[in-house]
Every structure is written in structure tokens, then in C-alpha cells.
Design a protein around this motif. Structure first.
Motif, short mmCIF file in Angstrom:
data_model
loop_
_atom_site.label_atom_id
_atom_site.label_comp_id
_atom_site.label_asym_id
_atom_site.label_seq_id
_atom_site.Cartn_x
_atom_site.Cartn_y
_atom_site.Cartn_z
N ALA A 173 -11.06 -7.50 13.94
CA ALA A 173 -11.44 -6.75 12.75
C ALA A 173 -11.16 -5.26 12.94
O ALA A 173 -10.73 -4.56 12.02
N ILE A 174 -11.39 -4.78 14.15
CA ILE A 174 -11.22 -3.35 14.40
C ILE A 174 -9.75 -2.94 14.26
O ILE A 174 -9.45 -1.85 13.77
N GLU A 175 -8.85 -3.84 14.62
CA GLU A 175 -7.42 -3.55 14.43
C GLU A 175 -7.03 -3.65 12.96
O GLU A 175 -6.23 -2.86 12.47
N ALA A 176 -7.60 -4.66 12.27
CA ALA A 176 -7.29 -4.82 10.85
C ALA A 176 -7.72 -3.57 10.09
O ALA A 176 -7.00 -3.08 9.20
N ARG A 177 -8.87 -3.04 10.47
CA ARG A 177 -9.36 -1.81 9.84
C ARG A 177 -8.43 -0.63 10.15
O ARG A 177 -8.04 0.12 9.25
N GLU A 178 -8.05 -0.49 11.39
CA GLU A 178 -7.12 0.58 11.76
C GLU A 178 -5.82 0.49 10.96
O GLU A 178 -5.28 1.49 10.49
N MET A 179 -5.31 -0.75 10.84
CA MET A 179 -4.04 -0.94 10.14
C MET A 179 -4.17 -0.57 8.66
O MET A 179 -3.27 0.04 8.09
N TYR A 180 -5.32 -0.94 8.09
CA TYR A 180 -5.53 -0.62 6.67
C TYR A 180 -5.58 0.90 6.48
O TYR A 180 -4.95 1.46 5.59
N ILE A 181 -6.36 1.55 7.34
CA ILE A 181 -6.53 3.00 7.23
C ILE A 181 -5.19 3.71 7.41
O ILE A 181 -4.83 4.62 6.67
N LYS A 182 -4.43 3.25 8.40
CA LYS A 182 -3.14 3.88 8.66
C LYS A 182 -2.19 3.67 7.47
O LYS A 182 -1.54 4.61 7.00
N LYS A 183 -2.16 2.43 6.99
CA LYS A 183 -1.22 2.10 5.92
C LYS A 183 -1.52 2.90 4.66
O LYS A 183 -0.63 3.31 3.93
N HIS A 184 -2.83 3.12 4.41
CA HIS A 184 -3.21 3.81 3.18
C HIS A 184 -3.52 5.28 3.42
O HIS A 184 -4.07 5.95 2.55
N ARG A 243 -5.83 6.80 4.75
CA ARG A 243 -7.22 7.19 4.40
C ARG A 243 -7.74 8.18 5.43
O ARG A 243 -7.46 8.08 6.61
N ASN A 244 -8.59 9.08 4.98
CA ASN A 244 -9.26 9.92 5.95
C ASN A 244 -10.78 9.69 5.94
O ASN A 244 -11.53 10.45 6.51
N LYS A 245 -11.21 8.66 5.23
CA LYS A 245 -12.62 8.28 5.35
C LYS A 245 -12.72 6.75 5.44
O LYS A 245 -11.72 6.05 5.30
N GLU A 246 -13.94 6.30 5.68
CA GLU A 246 -14.12 4.87 5.92
C GLU A 246 -13.79 4.05 4.67
O GLU A 246 -13.90 4.53 3.56
N ILE A 247 -13.39 2.82 4.90
CA ILE A 247 -13.10 1.90 3.80
C ILE A 247 -14.40 1.59 3.06
O ILE A 247 -15.45 1.40 3.69
N ASP A 248 -14.33 1.52 1.74
CA ASP A 248 -15.53 1.16 0.98
C ASP A 248 -15.96 -0.26 1.34
O ASP A 248 -15.14 -1.16 1.48
N GLY A 249 -17.26 -0.43 1.47
CA GLY A 249 -17.77 -1.76 1.81
C GLY A 249 -17.74 -2.05 3.29
O GLY A 249 -18.03 -3.16 3.72
N ASP A 273 -19.42 -6.19 1.79
CA ASP A 273 -19.24 -6.84 0.49
C ASP A 273 -17.81 -7.36 0.33
O ASP A 273 -16.97 -7.20 1.21
N GLU A 274 -17.58 -8.00 -0.81
CA GLU A 274 -16.28 -8.63 -1.03
C GLU A 274 -15.15 -7.61 -1.03
O GLU A 274 -14.01 -7.93 -0.63
N GLU A 275 -15.46 -6.39 -1.47
CA GLU A 275 -14.41 -5.36 -1.48
C GLU A 275 -13.93 -5.06 -0.06
O GLU A 275 -12.74 -5.06 0.23
N GLY A 276 -14.90 -4.85 0.84
CA GLY A 276 -14.55 -4.61 2.24
C GLY A 276 -13.83 -5.81 2.83
O GLY A 276 -12.83 -5.67 3.57
N ALA A 277 -14.32 -6.99 2.51
CA ALA A 277 -13.73 -8.22 3.04
C ALA A 277 -12.26 -8.33 2.62
O ALA A 277 -11.38 -8.67 3.42
N LYS A 278 -12.00 -8.02 1.37
CA LYS A 278 -10.64 -8.14 0.85
C LYS A 278 -9.71 -7.15 1.53
O LYS A 278 -8.58 -7.47 1.91
N LYS A 279 -10.22 -5.92 1.70
CA LYS A 279 -9.36 -4.88 2.27
C LYS A 279 -9.04 -5.16 3.74
O LYS A 279 -7.93 -4.95 4.21
#
Lengths: 326, 326, 326, 326
Positions: D9-20, D22-28, D48-54
Motif C-alpha cells: 500500500a505504501i508504494e501504491a500511495r507513493e506512485m499515486y502521489i508521484k503520478k499526480h 500531489r503535495n498533500k496527502e490523498i483524500d481518504g 473510505d471508498e475514495e481513498g480505496a479507489k485511488k
């Protein structure tokens, strides 16, 4: 009491005949010898409850294949034995060639002489999942086969019979083949005998056998068991040595005499404590096995897997099976 | 003739005392018992040729450490035994701490109970090459140590002593430590005894011992031997069982009587053929070992490697050694 | 700098030809292709110092056998490759059939892809000791063969070449055959190529190769080397990927232009730091290997041992050798 | 398409943040860092589902323990990591201490980097059977624990989820703990990260993940998953290398220009064929792992088994557990 249980029907029969000094076959039992090339095999057929009670095994067929004095490198003999095994299995498997088979490798893969079953499972041609995963890889003539090595009670905490039963209920195979390493009563059978039976694995009549039944009765589906004795209990060696001396001495003195009674007395009352003294009970379970046990178990698992693969896939030859396994 | 050889000096002494019904120590031999925490160890000191002849071992010191009823997982006991082993080794190693040591793991790594030596070698802190390859990684206080597992005659075709001698001539160590799996005469010593001696490994007085000498005499450099009995020969179990019955019977009858003579007769003339009958000679070498032999040999190799590492590197503690090994 | 060394003469030649855009053979080098049944093999003959310098390998013969897309279970293909290997070895072994051979299995048996050499040694028909131990078991036509797996520098603390040299001086063989696992430059050669050479093992011209020479020059006796590439360095994968992209881009732009120069620049100056970034240097040596590496190394060791056994014992066929090995 | 899935999950989050960018945490999503002695661990809470989807993972907690640059011999660090793992597990296990737990070791014990789960199972303190077999050995405070290593689809022919489901229905545990070897996206995480989640094992959002769900939803009982990335796919190394070069080049040219578009084009259309060219697709699955993978997997399995044993038996300390395991 010292465990004189044997997992082999042929040994149980020998022991009964010897104990009762019979000079003809046990009632309710038929024994047939056959030969295929260099490979001898014999069938003990227990026909009724009387035979079953005397031999201490359920009604059914028990075929014993003798492996010739073989070498773990001699591919020719290994192939011959695998072929005879396939032929014997085909006699017992009366399940349509499209029906699913589950192969179960009993035993503990961390203890070499007990690892026979798990090692056979590694070499089974497994096909059940292919109809889903890659249907183009197999045609209709291939039987769906699945396999499992469920482990042993001390490692899983779950009775092996429970694991298999739950899986049979889920997978619904039409045939179960179990492979197990057995204990033998006799050193010369170790790694030299394969027993195939259509009665499944049942709790022996003897002491010390806490295996639960794995049979058509318990699973609701035909069960064939393949077993090879891979060890002798160290206590058996001690026990046999003592018996032999006492027998030798008894044969030299007249019955009823003082010595004779002394010998009989040891036989009855002191033998167990003598054995314990030799083995100094505190060291845990001692087993007797050949020094090269690792190589031998590997070779035996290949023979048995080949035999099973050929019998389960009557429409394929060994070459096709090997290509598939690659 | 049945082999009654033992590799353990303490057993050889027991056998001599029992055979000769001595009630005092053998001339030329001193035995001392010591204890360190829970760990008992005893020293058999063979002082002169008379003692050497009676015990059948060369003049020197033989220390036997008893491993308490231990579990392969109990790190605490394992550390205690390793510490005692280090202390015992330090008493025997009178070689300057800068001088090179060669550790030799005897035995066959493919046969589990014989793999003790090679498994110890894998865990030795090897440093000899570092002065060349990465001199910055070690400081002056580290002793140069090298190690080899030369294999066994049946696999190499070269007498193990030859391999070691050729290497000693090339590497010129000041100390050789050999580790070997031994056969024991007694089941209760299996995997429970460590023998350390400063006499090297010498051909036993008994029959069947075709190992060549690995000693200061043959190599020209101090040799310390560490041995653990890991198996008992199956013939020993049979032999002991027969002895025990005959002893039991002899104790019940008067000497000189017919039955007494019959028993003595079996003892002398028939025992070997009885043993062969029990073991049905054709199956190759049968050994008796605990079922969990793989785990036990792994644990023992760790204990012995730790003991050697500590004794060879007196300027490092266990933590430094472990960091180094990583 | 990234290591572009290869242990394979055929790859070194390809790299030279590609780098220099040659359209004819390198001077001083002859290449011949042959086929035996399904098995292709080619010989790179380095004839003089000029060829040796260009290819970065000593003068001599380098035969490369291609293993067909094979399966670890396909006994037929395994036998064919072993037969070709035997034939190739016989061409290079000009040592009288009574003279002693020493087989050396290089590598670390604890690291699967490096265990090829030790695993071959386990399967060699070793005979040198038999003239002493059991002369009746062999007749005069059997060549004395011995074998050793000396371990690796990190485990022994002794340069492997030193161990072999000391043994050669003691045993005085007339021929040494070394088996080693190699690193390949190209993924498609991994476990698919066997290189046999009569030049021994020599320190490569490339960087990072700290193996000492094991050759006729260093040992004073003929040395044949057998090698199989079993891994690719992870850095090679990264390097090749980067090269490929840059080549692709270079092919699309005109030389001399801004972007062209940028690409050339990356190629020269930034590639190494890019590779380090991908591999995050701190994790130790990363290797690329097939998932089923254990089974593949086992199969390869059987092929090579069979090939060596047949070539060393020209008076025996495979069946005799197998009987002997049992 | 190249698989850019990650099991962490920690890598998936990093990849999302990098791809988008973002300079703040993902919602949810909430991320918390903690430290216990030298050991750092972080929690990704998907609320929540939003965080799960992202992030592409189910709602729940994902804790990642960083293993410090450790050595397979450093018992101190191993114990620290096991203690943190036990503490993290205790936070997630809200199941009464008398209730039964089933530990499932996923993966293939024949393929070293995939053998983590089966190796953990071997070291679990299994107690469920004792109430029947030897009730005197345990007191009431011991939780019933059972364990199984069901094998992999290619060997069993049965979907692993099916085997576990059938067993859960039979054994009726109140908690399932699954251990699995994962693939990582990043080399520096290999064998250095333990992920614990309370969401079970679910089919990833990415391509190529054909594992079936093993979760509270599929099994009807709480499921905790423990995973360690033990390999990186060779294609990932190639992919990352290509990305890095293209990123590097893109950073040097202006967007919209001819080169820029060429680079974007490669990124979109040609990358996969370049990767295939590097890896020469025909060699089967190539994985990247450290050379010493056998020793590392053994050490990791000990850490994880210790952590599980402590968390499942809150009334016992490590010493009691070790005594029990002996």
C-alpha cells in the motif's frame, strides 16, 4: 508393550501363519504371485470378515511389488517398476477416464524418510486447473488431476483426515490416491516394497497407530493407498534380536525344563524393559534407515509419480507426460 | 567380528573398566569432572604408553562436554554449551593469537548425520583472505582463519588426510581444528556429547576404522579434534540387545552348568550370524538416528562454530563476531 | 564502470564484431559450426596473439554447445546434450586412457546458481581410490578419476587456485577438468549454453573478474574448463535496457544534432549513475535467474557429469557407468 | 502492458502521489509514522471508498515495518523486529485469547524466494490438537493455533482460496493469518519491508495478479495478511531503467518539440517491445533477488514466526514458546 504392528498386509499374513504354525492359506484369504519382466508382485485378497479379522486389515486387495536390488541411478529398473505400478493401479481404478482424481501425499517433508508422499506430489501431472487457466493447453482426453501434501498433525494442529475430508467436499473428486511412508517390521523390506491397496488407509489393529481412517467410508469416494516402508523402528531391531536369541536357545532345550521356563519368562515379562535399557528411552524416537536415505527417497518418489501419472492418463504415453511436466 | 570400536575416550575407558571389573582408575589415566553453570564436562588424561595401550587412544587430553537435555530451539542452553566449548578449546590452543588457524570440516554433506563438519565450516568466521582482499575491514587483533570441507573418500577418490596435508603444506597454518561426526557405542550419547582432544584424529584400535591419521605427527602442526557422536550402527543395537539377554540369563544360572556353557557359546560363536539374520545383510549400511536429525545437526553445528569462533578470536566478543559474519 | 565482461568466447567475439562493425571474421580467429542430431555447437579457435588480444581470451579452442529449448524432465534431450559434450571433451582430452584425471567443481554449494560445479562433482564416477580399497571392483581399463569441490574464497579464506595447486602437487593428475557457473551478458544464454575450452580458467580482460588463473601454466598439467552461464547481473539488465532506448533514439535522429549529442552524452557519462539509481546500490549483489533455478541446475549438473563420465571412461558405456555409480 | 502493480500500500500511495504531482496527502487516506527503538514503521489508513479507489486497495489498515540494514546473523535486530511485529499484530487482532487461529503460509516451498510462507508455518507454535492428544501438556491460557501451507495452484491444481475456504469451514477458526512473499516495485524494499494489513489478500487493481481473494468477505472470518517483498520482476528493472532515461531526457528538452514527442511516443508505444528485446521473452519468468536469498528467507521466516507466536499467545513469553517448540 512393544509395537508389532505392520502396515503391510503381506507381513501381517506371514506373522499370522507363523504364529499359528499354519501350513495352508488363511481362510478368507487368497494369495496370488505374478511376474512382469524382472518385477515380481503378489496380491493378498481378503475376501470376507473372517480373513479381515485374522489379518487385521479390511476386506479388499493388497498388491505388493518387490523392487529388485536396485540402484538409485538405474533408470531401466526404475521404469520397469513404474510400469508395473501403473498396471496394478489400472486394475484398481475403475473410474471413468474423464473423472477427477485427487492425489494426496501424506507425511512430513522435513523428515527425509517421511517425505515420500510430499515428494511424489511435486512430480504429479496436475491438470485440474488448466481447463480454466489455459484451456488451449490440454484436450478433452486429459483427466483432471489435482494434488495436495497436507502436512502432519504435529505441524498443522489439524487431523490430516479432516483436511482431506474438507477438500474432498469442496473439490468433489471421483477418486483419491494417497501415498504414505510406512514402518516395516522387517529390515529387508525397507525401500524395497510398494504396497497398493483399494481399502484406503485404516487404523491398524496394532498398538501405536493413531492415524485416522482415510477411506471410502470416511470420504465417500473411492480411495487407493500406495505405501512404501522406509524405516524400521529401532525398538523392532532390539526386539527381533532378543527374540532370535531366545528362539535359538529354546530350540536347544526341552520344554518344561527349568531353562525353558526361564526363557519363556523373559519372553513374556522382561523383554520390554531390556529393550528400553538398550535404547535408553530418553532420546526420543529412534529410527533405522539406510545411510543414503535422501537419494533413495528421491528415486522412489520418481517411480511412484511416474506410475500414477501413467495410470491416471491412459491416453498419454510417458513422453507426452514428461513434455507436459516441463 | 562385530565392531565394538568407540571414538570416545570416555566410552573406551568405561568399556575397559567394565571388562576388567576394575574398581579403581586405570594406571596411566587421570579423570577429572568439572561443571560450569549447568554444563558438566570431564577430562580423560592419558599420561603414558600404558594408559594409551589400555584405552586404545594416543597419549593426550580428551574432554567430554555433556549437552543437557536440550532443545534445538533453546538459545540459552546452546550459548552455554558454546561458551564451555570455547573455554575448553582455549585450554588446548597454546598458539599465539596472531597465528593462522585452519578449520577442517570432515564428513559428507549429502548424508545428514555425517554433515556436521561441513555445516560447522559454513559458520566459521573466515579472515585469512581479508588482509589481501579488504585490509581495511579487519584490524591487527584478528587472527587469520581459513576453513575447508574436503569431502569424503567415496566422493573425492582422494584420502582426506592427503587433501589436508597438501593444504597444510601450502597454507602453513600454526593450528588445525578438525570437526567430525562420530559413531557412538551408546544410544544415550547420540547428539548429546562433544569430545575435544589435542591428539588429532587417529586410527582407532578397533576394527572397521579405516580413517587415516590426521595429527601433529602426520601434519607437522598442532591438531585439535572436535567430535560428536551422531549415529549408532544398527548392528550395535542388535549386538547390545543380544548381550543384554545373555547377561540376564547368565546372571540366573550357575557357571559351569550346561545352560551356562550354551550361553557362553552363543556369545562367542553365534552372535554375529544372529545379528546378520536380524539385519539381513544385503540392505547396505543401516544407521540409527533420531527422527529430527536434520534440525539437531543444524543446532549442533551452530554451537560448535560459535565455540570455535570465540576461542580463535580472543579479542572479539560474540556480538562482534556475528556482525562480522553478516 | 559497468562490467561488460563475458566469460563466453562466443559473446566476446560478437561484442568485438558489433563494436567494430566488422563484416568478416576477426584476424587470428576461426569459427566453425557443427550439428549432431538436434544439437548445434560451434568452435571459436583463437589461433594467435592477435586474435587473443582482440577477443580478450588466451589462444586455444572454445566450443559452445547450444542446449535446445529443453525441459528439465526431458531425458531424451538431456542424453543427446551429454553425448555431444562427451564427444567434444574427447576431442580436447589427448591424455592416455590410463592416466589420472582430477575433476574440480568450482563455486558455492549454498548459492543455487553457483552450485553447478559442486553438484557435478557429486555425480562423477570416482575411481582413483579403488585400486587400493577394493581392487577387485575395477579392472585395468578404468581410468583413475578423483574429484573435489574446494569451495569459494569467502567461505574458505584460501584462494581456490591455491587449493587446487596444492592438490595437483600431491595427487599428480595428468588432466584437470574444471566446472564453473558463469555470468552471461545475455539473458537468452542463461542455462542454455555450455562452453568447453582447453585454455583453463583465466582472469578475463574485463573489470571485476578477480578469479585467479587455473590453467596449464599455473598448474603444470593440461586443464579443460566447462562453464555454463547461470545468471545475469541485474546491472546488465539495466545497462542493456538503457542502451536499447538510446540506440533506438539515436537511430531516429541525425548525427551531430543537439539531441544526438545529448544521447551520446548520456551514453558516456550518466549511464552508470542511472543504473545505480535503478538498483539502489545498497542491497548487495542482485542477480537475475529463472524462478525454477533449483531444478534447472540439478538437470544441468546431470548432463555435464554424464558427459564427463563418458569421455573419461572410453571403455565403458552409460549403463556400466550407472551401475558403477549405484 | 508492463505490470506496474505493487502489493505494498505504501508504494501504491507513493506512485499515486508521484503520478499526480500531489503535495498533500490523498483524500481518504491517513499516514502515520512511528518508531520503537531502532525500528521504524508506518501506517497507511485507507478510510473510505475514495481513498480505496485511488490507492487501489480495500479500506483498512496497512502497516509497513522497515527492517534496518540487517544481517542474517544479528539476533538482536531480529528480535527487535519480531517484537514490533508482535505489537502491530496485537493492535489488529481483536479476537479473544481463547479463540482459535489458523496460520496460512502461502507460496511454493520449492522456489526459494516464494517459500517464505511455508517456512513460517514450520516455526509456528501449533496447539490446536493438544487438547485432544496430550491435554496435560497445555493449560487453559494457551490459544488453540493450527497452520497449513496449502501449496500453489500450479502444483495442486486447486485454487489456494478454495483450499483455505474448505478448511475454514471444517476447522471454524476465529482468525486467519496469511503469510505471503510479495513482488516489489522497488529493489531497495526487497527483504527489507514487512507489510501487515487487516484487509486480507485481495486481487490487486493492476494487471497480472490472478490471486483470488482471501479475506473476511470470502472466508467469513477476520483475515490478517503479512507480506514481505522478496523479489523484483526482471521486467521491472528493465522498465525502470527505460523510464529513468526517458525522464532524464524529457527534463532536458522543451515540451512540444520534436524530440519531446519522440520520447513520449517511446514511452507509450515502444517500451514493451524494448523490454521484451532485453529479456528475450523465451526464457520463462526471470526474477531478481539477492545472491544469498536462501539465508535471508530463513532469517525472515524466523522473525515472522516469532512475531506471530508472541501475538497469538499473550500469556507466554518467548522463552516459554521456545521450550514448547522444542
Amino acid at each position: 508393550m512393544i509395537n508389532v504392528r505392520t502396515d503391510l498386509a503381506i507381513e501381517a499374513r506371514e506373522m499370522y501363519i507363523k504364529k499359528h504354525n499354519r501350513n495352508k492359506e488363511i481362510d478368507g484369504v487368497i494369495v496370488e504371485e505374478e511376474q512382469e519382466g524382472d518385477i515380481k508382485f503378489s496380491t493378498v485378497k481378503i475376501k470376507d470378515e473372517e480373513g479381515a479379522k485374522k489379518i487385521g486389515k479390511p476386506i479388499g486387495n493388497y498388491i505388493t511389488i518387490d523392487i529388485p536390488e536396485f540402484t538409485v541411478y538405474d533408470g531401466g529398473i526404475m521404469d520397469s517398476v513404474a510400469n508395473v505400478l501403473a498396471k496394478v493401479l489400472e486394475r484398481l481404478i475403475h473410474v471413468d477416464e474423464k473423472k477427477t482424481a485427487l492425489v494426496v501425499g501424506l507425511g512430513n517433508w522435513q523428515v527425509t524418510p517421511d517425505a515420500l508422499g510430499p515428494k511424489v506430489v511435486e512430480k504429479i501431472m496436475v491438470t485440474r486447473h488448466l481447463q480454466v487457466v489455459m484451456p488451449e493447453a490440454i484436450d478433452e482426453s486429459v483427466r483432471p488431476v489435482c494434488a495436495i501434501a497436507p502436512g502432519v498433525l504435529g505441524i498443522t494442529g489439524i487431523e490430516t483426515g479432516e483436511i482431506i475430508k474438507s477438500l474432498v467436499e469442496k473439490v468433489k473428486p471421483d477418486l483419491v490416491i494417497c501415498i504414505d511412508a510406512l514402518a516395516s517390521r522387517r529390515v529387508e523390506r525397507v525401500n524395497r516394497t510398494i504396497q497398493i491397496s483399494d481399502t484406503g488407509i485404516s487404523p491398524g489393529a496394532g498398538v501405536g497407530n493413531n492415524r485416522k481412517e482415510i477411506s471410502e467410508k470416511s470420504l465417500g469416494v473411492k480411495v487407493i493407498a500406495i505405501g512404501v516402508p522406509t524405516v524400521v523402528d529401532a525398538a523392532t531391531i532390539a526386539n527381533d534380536s532378543i527374540d532370535l536369541v531366545i528362539d535359538e536357545l529354546i530350540s536347544k532345550v526341552s520344554s518344561g525344563k527349568e531353562f525353558y521356563n526361564m526363557l519363556k519368562d523373559i519372553d513374556r515379562n522382561e523383554k520390554e524393559s531390556l529393550i528400553k535399557e538398550v535404547l535408553s528411552a530418553n532420546v526420543g524416537e529412534l529410527i533405522v534407515a539406510p545411510k543414503e536415505v535422501d537419494m533413495i527417497i528421491e528415486a522412489l518418489s520418481k517411480i511412484i509419480a511416474n506410475g500414477i501419472n501413467m495410470s491416471l492418463q491412459p491416453n498419454m504415453d510417458m513422453e507426452d507426460i514428461n513434455k507436459f511436466l516441463s
